[in-house]
Design an enzyme around this catalytic site. Structure first.
Site, PDB file in Angstrom:
ATOM      1  N   HIS A   1      -0.025  -3.359  -8.193  1.00 20.00           N
ATOM      2  CA  HIS A   1      -1.436  -3.626  -7.896  1.00 20.00           C
ATOM      3  C   HIS A   1      -1.592  -5.063  -7.395  1.00 20.00           C
ATOM      4  O   HIS A   1      -1.110  -5.979  -8.053  1.00 20.00           O
ATOM      5  CB  HIS A   1      -2.300  -3.508  -9.160  1.00 20.00           C
ATOM      6  CG  HIS A   1      -2.125  -2.213  -9.911  1.00 20.00           C
ATOM      7  ND1 HIS A   1      -2.477  -2.068 -11.229  1.00 20.00           N
ATOM      8  CD2 HIS A   1      -1.636  -1.007  -9.519  1.00 20.00           C
ATOM      9  CE1 HIS A   1      -2.217  -0.821 -11.622  1.00 20.00           C
ATOM     10  NE2 HIS A   1      -1.702  -0.164 -10.610  1.00 20.00           N
TER      11      HIS A   1
ATOM     12  N   TYR B   1      -1.792 -11.488 -19.422  1.00 19.41           N
ATOM     13  CA  TYR B   1      -2.059 -12.243 -18.190  1.00 19.41           C
ATOM     14  C   TYR B   1      -3.453 -12.835 -18.150  1.00 19.41           C
ATOM     15  O   TYR B   1      -4.416 -12.253 -18.639  1.00 19.41           O
ATOM     16  CB  TYR B   1      -1.770 -11.412 -16.927  1.00 19.41           C
ATOM     17  CG  TYR B   1      -2.541 -10.118 -16.789  1.00 19.41           C
ATOM     18  CD1 TYR B   1      -2.171  -8.986 -17.499  1.00 19.41           C
ATOM     19  CD2 TYR B   1      -3.623 -10.024 -15.918  1.00 19.41           C
ATOM     20  CE1 TYR B   1      -2.866  -7.789 -17.361  1.00 19.41           C
ATOM     21  CE2 TYR B   1      -4.317  -8.837 -15.765  1.00 19.41           C
ATOM     22  CZ  TYR B   1      -3.936  -7.720 -16.486  1.00 19.41           C
ATOM     23  OH  TYR B   1      -4.621  -6.546 -16.350  1.00 19.41           O
TER      24      TYR B   1
END
Ligand SMILES: NC(=O)c1ccc[n+]([C@@H]2O[C@H](COP(=O)([O-])OP(=O)(O)OC[C@H]3O[C@@H](n4cnc5c(N)ncnc54)[C@H](OP(=O)(O)O)[C@@H]3O)[C@@H](O)[C@H]2O)c1
Length: 485
Positions: free
Chosen positions: A68, A131
């Site tokens: 992605h 993240y």
């Protein structure tokens, strides 16, 4: 084994950075400074301003997610377990399709710039993948995601666990192959005040930018800022201003000048700061009283009139944006009502004008100004204030007018030099700096050398749609000798 201190390495994908993290272990387990802004920025990590932390828990080895590309920057790391990470550049540009892979444990992190496809496969059960991102997730942003099939043949990612045996989501199984991927578009530049003289020149220099005139973005309306989706931009160029120097001395003009040239710039700077955008703001020689020649960037402002005062306040406001270029210019000439067109028109009608001889400066042709702005934006020049005008000898308005007459084949003696006091005797006018020339050392050191004002004047007279027909076929524009300077 982990690094003794934080470190950063480049990868074949531009802007994709591998970060080494010291992991300190003892009898209890381990500890690391996973994200330490000050240290990492000093090592060259972009100051990307994370606003959200996401964690995925992966129960099994072989769990595979991606690929992605998201419309924001990410800082990827592992809190427990181990992954095989794979990144493919999905940005529009020469590196499109470039691949990078590596194993990541708690001692490594990867900075993933917006538009680079990100995927990983867990190599151990109970892997915690974490993240940071620099925009809040929202459904609208998801429409900008770019996906690549993890099994794409040309990216040929060497997944340690074959995809046929791996755990993938149903969605990830059906992403397109590289030839069908629509690359992520770069963030755009927004130009405000796009119908002014400078705005019009920027249309030529920056055809990819978005141009907003007053009707598209009124800088004095809070609604303009609130309703704009700022996530699609990387920079704002503010070419809007209240530029009516004499009008600014009236009670209404004073309010308008301050509203647009100062208060609105402060609002714009806060939008730029909040969204991490570079702000390029146009400023003026009128922030100085004209007692020095030339004016260096560091000279303290000393404006004489309301317009200059409002512009000086705007400079102070623009400087609060962490990423800013304040571009000070003077005596602008482009597509609009300007001194050169006026003089060329008078010359064509054989009128002998009286022109001010005690204000000195340099012309700035908007074509060169736009090139200089583009240079600052694209060259990575240090943020700050830059003088940006054409170069060459400093001249008075009367000398410029005489040169226009000469270039149009008229007698320069038709121009009568007068003092500002004489010229303005019969009408109220704002005070003007007597010396407007700006020192160009800093912009030249940054790699941009503007042409001389008189060479640019000659070119303008020959090519401008208003002056061009007046100049056509005229001696000496058509001969090889340059203008007198
Ligand atoms: N011209 C010079 O000699 C000179 C010298 C030094 C510095 N500068 C600086 O250079 C910059 C550009 O000047 P320029 O010569 O291009 O000026 P300009 O031709 O007067 O253009 C200014 C633009 O600002 C727009 N504007 C006015 N109010 C606005 C608002 N509320 N919201 C959005 N836009 C608005 C105007 O739109 P409308 O047409 O709708 O009014 C116009 O298109 C300014 O910062 C100026 O201070 C100019």
């Amino acid at each position: 084994v982990s690094a003794a201190r934080h470190g950063i390495e480049q990868t074949p994908i531009p802007g994709l950075l591998v970060v080494s993290l010291p992991v300190l272990g003892d009898n209890r387990g381990w500890f690391k400074e996973n994200w330490q802004r000050e240290k990492l920025i000093s090592l060259g990590l972009p100051d990307f301003g994370p606003v959200q932390n996401n964690i995925s828990f992966n129960a099994k080895a072989g769990t595979t997610r991606g690929i992605h590309a998201e419309p924001w920057d990410k800082y990827v790391s592992v809190a427990a377990g181990r992954i095989f990470g794979a990144w493919v550049d999905l940005r529009d540009g020469p590196a499109f399709g470039q691949r990078f892979c590596m194993e990541l444990g708690p001692d490594k992190a990867v900075f993933v710039p917006r538009g680079v496809g990100n995927g990983f496969q867990t190599l151990e059960p109970v892997t915690v993948y974490s993240y940071l991102v620099n925009d809040h997730w929202n459904a609208r942003a998801q429409e900008e995601y770019v996906y690549l099939n993890a099994g794409d043949e040309s990216a040929a990612i060497p997944w340690p666990i074959p995809l046929a045996e791996a755990e993938l989501s149903e969605k990830d199984l059906h992403h397109p192959r590289l030839p069908s991927v629509l690359p992520m578009k770069p963030r755009r530049i927004l130009v405000l005040g796009a119908d002014g003289q400078v705005g019009r020149a920027l249309r030529q220099a920056l055809p990819e930018a978005e141009f907003a005139a007053r009707t598209d973005f009124d800088l004095t309306s809070e609604e303009s800022y609130r309703s704009r989706d700022w996530s699609g931009y990387r920079a704002i160029i503010n070419a809007a201003a209240y530029t009516h120097v004499d009008g600014a001395e009236s009670s209404e003009g004073r309010r308008l000048a301050w509203q647009l040239n100062a208060t609105a710039v402060s609002r714009l700077a806060s939008a730029a700061a909040e969204h991490r955008l570079t702000l390029i703001h146009l400023s003026s020689d009128y922030v100085f009283d004209g007692s020095q020649e030339p004016h260096a960037e560091a000279e303290p402002p000393s404006p004489l009139g309301v317009y200059g005062q409002s512009k000086a306040a705007g400079d102070a406001a623009a400087a609060t944006a962490p990423k800013h270029y304040i571009v000070r210019t003077s005596w602008v000439v482009g597509d609009g009502t300007n001194f050169v067109r006026t003089m060329a028109g008078l010359a064509a009608r054989n009128v002998s004008p009286s022109v001010v001889a005690d204000q000195r400066g340099r012309l700035t042709f908007t074509r060169d100004l736009a090139c200089g702005i583009l240079h600052l934006l694209e060259s990575g020049a240090a943020y700050g204030t830059y003088n940006l005008t054409n170069s060459g000898p400093v001249a008075s308005w009367a000398e410029v007018a005489a040169e226009i007459y000469r270039l149009l084949g008229k007698d320069p003696q038709q121009v009568t030099p007068v003092s500002t006091a004489e010229y303005l005797a019969s009408r109220p006018a704002a005070p003007r700096p007597a010396r407007s020339a700006l020192d160009l050392t800093k912009i030249e050191a940054a790699g941009f050398s503007p042409p001389t004002a008189f060479a640019a004047l000659r070119d303008y007279l020959a090519t401008d749609p208003v002056c061009g027909p007046l100049a056509a076929g005229r001696h000496p524009l058509t001969i090889s000798g340059g203008p007198a300077q």
